[in-house]
Design a protein around this motif. Structure first.
Motif, PDB file in Angstrom:
ATOM      1  N   PHE A  86      26.003  51.079 -60.443  1.00 43.06           N
ATOM      2  CA  PHE A  86      25.195  52.012 -61.289  1.00 43.06           C
ATOM      3  C   PHE A  86      25.594  51.823 -62.614  1.00 43.06           C
ATOM      4  O   PHE A  86      24.715  51.625 -63.748  1.00 43.06           O
ATOM      5  CB  PHE A  86      25.420  53.603 -60.803  1.00 43.06           C
ATOM      6  CG  PHE A  86      24.854  54.585 -61.760  1.00 43.06           C
ATOM      7  CD1 PHE A  86      23.493  54.526 -61.878  1.00 43.06           C
ATOM      8  CD2 PHE A  86      25.761  55.097 -62.696  1.00 43.06           C
ATOM      9  CE1 PHE A  86      22.935  55.744 -62.536  1.00 43.06           C
ATOM     10  CE2 PHE A  86      25.103  56.269 -63.527  1.00 43.06           C
ATOM     11  CZ  PHE A  86      23.745  56.277 -63.433  1.00 43.06           C
ATOM     12  N   SER A  87      26.958  51.787 -62.966  1.00 44.78           N
ATOM     13  CA  SER A  87      27.571  51.322 -64.412  1.00 44.78           C
ATOM     14  C   SER A  87      26.981  50.008 -65.006  1.00 44.78           C
ATOM     15  O   SER A  87      26.461  50.034 -65.978  1.00 44.78           O
ATOM     16  CB  SER A  87      29.063  51.261 -64.297  1.00 44.78           C
ATOM     17  OG  SER A  87      29.740  52.531 -63.884  1.00 44.78           O
ATOM     18  N   ARG A  88      26.787  48.739 -64.232  1.00 45.79           N
ATOM     19  CA  ARG A  88      26.461  47.720 -64.516  1.00 45.79           C
ATOM     20  C   ARG A  88      24.917  47.758 -64.941  1.00 45.79           C
ATOM     21  O   ARG A  88      24.328  47.400 -65.978  1.00 45.79           O
ATOM     22  CB  ARG A  88      26.443  46.639 -63.683  1.00 45.79           C
ATOM     23  CG  ARG A  88      27.915  46.106 -63.472  1.00 45.79           C
ATOM     24  CD  ARG A  88      28.214  44.744 -62.636  1.00 45.79           C
ATOM     25  NE  ARG A  88      27.511  44.960 -61.239  1.00 45.79           N
ATOM     26  CZ  ARG A  88      28.098  45.501 -60.232  1.00 45.79           C
ATOM     27  NH1 ARG A  88      29.248  45.676 -60.196  1.00 45.79           N
ATOM     28  NH2 ARG A  88      27.499  45.527 -59.148  1.00 45.79           N
ATOM     29  N   LEU A  90      23.435  50.592 -65.734  1.00 49.34           N
ATOM     30  CA  LEU A  90      23.057  51.221 -67.127  1.00 49.34           C
ATOM     31  C   LEU A  90      23.264  50.305 -68.503  1.00 49.34           C
ATOM     32  O   LEU A  90      22.489  50.514 -69.467  1.00 49.34           O
ATOM     33  CB  LEU A  90      24.050  52.591 -67.207  1.00 49.34           C
ATOM     34  CG  LEU A  90      23.609  53.648 -66.439  1.00 49.34           C
ATOM     35  CD1 LEU A  90      24.769  54.873 -66.495  1.00 49.34           C
ATOM     36  CD2 LEU A  90      22.084  54.120 -66.666  1.00 49.34           C
ATOM     37  N   VAL A  91      24.378  49.628 -68.195  1.00 48.49           N
ATOM     38  CA  VAL A  91      24.532  48.782 -69.399  1.00 48.49           C
ATOM     39  C   VAL A  91      23.364  47.659 -69.711  1.00 48.49           C
ATOM     40  O   VAL A  91      22.832  47.165 -70.743  1.00 48.49           O
ATOM     41  CB  VAL A  91      25.828  47.861 -69.144  1.00 48.49           C
ATOM     42  CG1 VAL A  91      26.059  46.696 -70.192  1.00 48.49           C
ATOM     43  CG2 VAL A  91      27.126  48.907 -69.208  1.00 48.49           C
ATOM     44  N   ASP A  92      22.891  46.984 -68.487  1.00 41.79           N
ATOM     45  CA  ASP A  92      21.736  46.188 -68.495  1.00 41.79           C
ATOM     46  C   ASP A  92      20.815  46.598 -69.465  1.00 41.79           C
ATOM     47  O   ASP A  92      20.063  45.851 -70.082  1.00 41.79           O
ATOM     48  CB  ASP A  92      21.500  45.718 -67.040  1.00 41.79           C
ATOM     49  CG  ASP A  92      22.513  44.674 -66.528  1.00 41.79           C
ATOM     50  OD1 ASP A  92      23.397  44.150 -67.295  1.00 41.79           O
ATOM     51  OD2 ASP A  92      22.589  44.470 -65.178  1.00 41.79           O
ATOM     52  N   ARG A  93      20.343  47.985 -68.912  1.00 40.99           N
ATOM     53  CA  ARG A  93      19.101  48.663 -69.613  1.00 40.99           C
ATOM     54  C   ARG A  93      19.310  48.789 -70.838  1.00 40.99           C
ATOM     55  O   ARG A  93      18.409  48.601 -71.762  1.00 40.99           O
ATOM     56  CB  ARG A  93      18.882  50.072 -68.855  1.00 40.99           C
ATOM     57  CG  ARG A  93      18.306  49.683 -67.396  1.00 40.99           C
ATOM     58  CD  ARG A  93      18.094  51.082 -66.579  1.00 40.99           C
ATOM     59  NE  ARG A  93      17.691  50.506 -65.276  1.00 40.99           N
ATOM     60  CZ  ARG A  93      16.837  51.659 -64.430  1.00 40.99           C
ATOM     61  NH1 ARG A  93      16.851  52.925 -65.058  1.00 40.99           N
ATOM     62  NH2 ARG A  93      16.677  51.251 -63.275  1.00 40.99           N
ATOM     63  N   ALA A  94      20.601  49.197 -71.439  1.00 39.24           N
ATOM     64  CA  ALA A  94      20.878  49.284 -72.793  1.00 39.24           C
ATOM     65  C   ALA A  94      20.571  48.042 -73.505  1.00 39.24           C
ATOM     66  O   ALA A  94      19.979  48.063 -74.595  1.00 39.24           O
ATOM     67  CB  ALA A  94      22.136  49.947 -72.923  1.00 39.24           C
ATOM     68  N   VAL A  95      21.101  47.078 -72.916  1.00 45.91           N
ATOM     69  CA  VAL A  95      21.020  45.615 -73.528  1.00 45.91           C
ATOM     70  C   VAL A  95      19.433  45.212 -73.779  1.00 45.91           C
ATOM     71  O   VAL A  95      18.859  44.847 -74.677  1.00 45.91           O
ATOM     72  CB  VAL A  95      21.719  44.670 -72.838  1.00 45.91           C
ATOM     73  CG1 VAL A  95      21.344  43.339 -73.464  1.00 45.91           C
ATOM     74  CG2 VAL A  95      23.116  44.729 -72.687  1.00 45.91           C
ATOM     75  N   GLN A  96      18.740  45.711 -72.750  1.00 46.57           N
ATOM     76  CA  GLN A  96      17.298  45.223 -72.488  1.00 46.57           C
ATOM     77  C   GLN A  96      16.504  45.963 -73.802  1.00 46.57           C
ATOM     78  O   GLN A  96      15.631  45.622 -74.266  1.00 46.57           O
ATOM     79  CB  GLN A  96      16.612  45.546 -71.160  1.00 46.57           C
ATOM     80  CG  GLN A  96      17.008  44.358 -70.235  1.00 46.57           C
ATOM     81  CD  GLN A  96      16.595  44.823 -68.852  1.00 46.57           C
ATOM     82  OE1 GLN A  96      15.684  45.722 -68.462  1.00 46.57           O
ATOM     83  NE2 GLN A  96      16.893  44.027 -67.780  1.00 46.57           N
ATOM     84  N   LYS A  97      16.907  47.244 -73.815  1.00 49.61           N
ATOM     85  CA  LYS A  97      16.180  48.063 -74.718  1.00 49.61           C
ATOM     86  C   LYS A  97      16.588  47.781 -76.195  1.00 49.61           C
ATOM     87  O   LYS A  97      15.573  47.742 -76.950  1.00 49.61           O
ATOM     88  CB  LYS A  97      16.919  49.424 -74.602  1.00 49.61           C
ATOM     89  CG  LYS A  97      16.032  50.886 -75.262  1.00 49.61           C
ATOM     90  CD  LYS A  97      16.426  52.141 -74.800  1.00 49.61           C
ATOM     91  CE  LYS A  97      15.667  52.801 -75.956  1.00 49.61           C
ATOM     92  NZ  LYS A  97      15.945  54.297 -75.629  1.00 49.61           N
TER      93      LYS A  97
END
Length: 373
Positions: A86-88, A90-97
């Protein structure tokens, strides 16, 4: 379930009658981080699987299937597996955004002019490179269909302006220089439109775009091709039917797509309808829902004829929506049964350097694809 998702395996549901496996479903998981959304997709898939079993039972088609052995799960619990996953995520989605900037999501259409075999024949994105259909950053293009008429080629796309958040249908013509210009809006409704399947029939040009958000499927007719379209016939109402793809065979008309029954994914449950004429009346197949599978149900382009064979491009949602495409051979389609071979995956290649494609179509020497940007 959390261990399964953390190991990047997708759930598979099996229906049993008196202890014997009789049907299988692989629901599309639209969001793999939030457990509530995952549960919603799984429950919707389970309901569709039960409906499929009931339809097949009353049609005398329910039969034992070979059950795949379940792979062993990793040892450990929620904290060990799901929380790091889950933590990874969230980080991936933030980077994509951050990478997308002002774009909430992004698709790109591409095309090429070729002679001879294309993607449908080779199963690969190789050969002559595709050219991107440029956008201005205020919109994206997706779902390309191409029609050849009187020696001219017309590219129909979903155009999605970020300012409205609603898809419209646009068209561009191939120029003498071998490039498509800026698409021009030719069809707009109060609801979202996409998947502009355009075709000729009985001397006229028609289009059946997706309009699932309005819970209807409408046949449009070109009053003045390619610029002016009118609503010809409402084919279906009160149905969430996605990417309905037309096939005319032996004097009968068929529509294959995915249907959502209230909840769950719009990309994993195939339904089939048929009619004696293009304008209907359209009736549901006795075996609906025909299949529940994230990799072999939602069409990604018009049917392709190869000799005596018919191939249907189907979206592969095993990684994510828009994550890939396969070609599925039609073995049987009549009032009593619907059968396809397993999809043959289209492999990545240098002609279109993306991790996957979402739509494939061709008319004459023009081939078109799209994928997530």
């Amino acid at each position: 379930m959390t261990e399964m998702l953390a190991s990047r395996r997708l759930p598979e549901l099996t229906a049993r009658l008196d202890g014997v496996a009789v049907a299988r479903a692989r629901p599309m998981i639209s969001d793999r981080l939030w457990l509530s959304r995952i549960s919603n997709d799984l429950l919707a898939g389970a309901i569709s699987l039960i409906a499929q079993c009931v339809a097949r039972f009353f049609a005398g088609k329910l039969a034992p299937i070979i059950e795949s052995p379940a792979p062993p799960l990793q040892k450990g619990g929620f904290i060990r597996h799901y929380l790091p996953f889950f933590s990874r995520g969230l980080v991936d989605r933030a980077v994509q955004k951050l990478r997308r900037g002002r774009r909430p999501f992004y698709w790109q259409v591409a095309y090429r002019l070729i002679d001879g075999p294309g993607v449908a024949e080779t199963g690969q994105l190789d050969g002559k490179p595709f050219t991107v259909l440029a956008d201005d950053g205020q919109r994206f293009y997706a779902d390309p269909f191409v029609l050849e008429r009187d020696g001219r080629h017309f590219l129909f796309v979903e155009e999605f302006p970020y300012s409205t958040g609603r898809g419209v249908i646009s068209v561009a013509e191939l120029g003498t220089d071998g490039t498509f210009g800026v698409p021009k809006v030719v069809l707009e409704e109060a609801h979202h439109l996409s998947y502009p399947q355009v075709f000729a029939h009985s001397g006229e040009i028609f289009m059946i775009p997706e309009s699932a958000t309005a819970r209807e499927l409408v046949l449009y007719r070109a009053e003045q091709f390619p610029d002016r379209w009118v609503r010809d016939t409402v084919l279906m109402t009160d149905r969430d039917f996605n990417d309905a793809t037309l096939l005319e065979s032996d004097g009968r008309f068929w529509l294959l797509g995915t249907e959502r029954f209230g909840h769950g994914s719009a990309s994993d449950t195939m339904a089939v309808y048929s009619a004696p004429a293009l304008r209907g009346p359209w009736a549901a197949h006795a075996l609906n829902p025909v299949a529940v599978d994230h990799s072999a149900t939602r069409p990604g382009g018009a049917f392709i004829r190869q000799g005596d064979a018919l191939l249907l491009p189907v979206q592969n949602g095993s990684r994510a929506y828009g994550g890939g495409l396969g070609l599925m051979r039609l073995d049987r389609l009549d009032d009593f049964d619907v059968r396809f071979e397993l999809p043959r995956s289209i492999d990545p290649g240098p002609a279109w350097a993306r991790s996957g494609i979402h739509t494939l179509n061709r008319a004459g020497g023009v081939e078109v694809v799209d994928s997530a940007g």
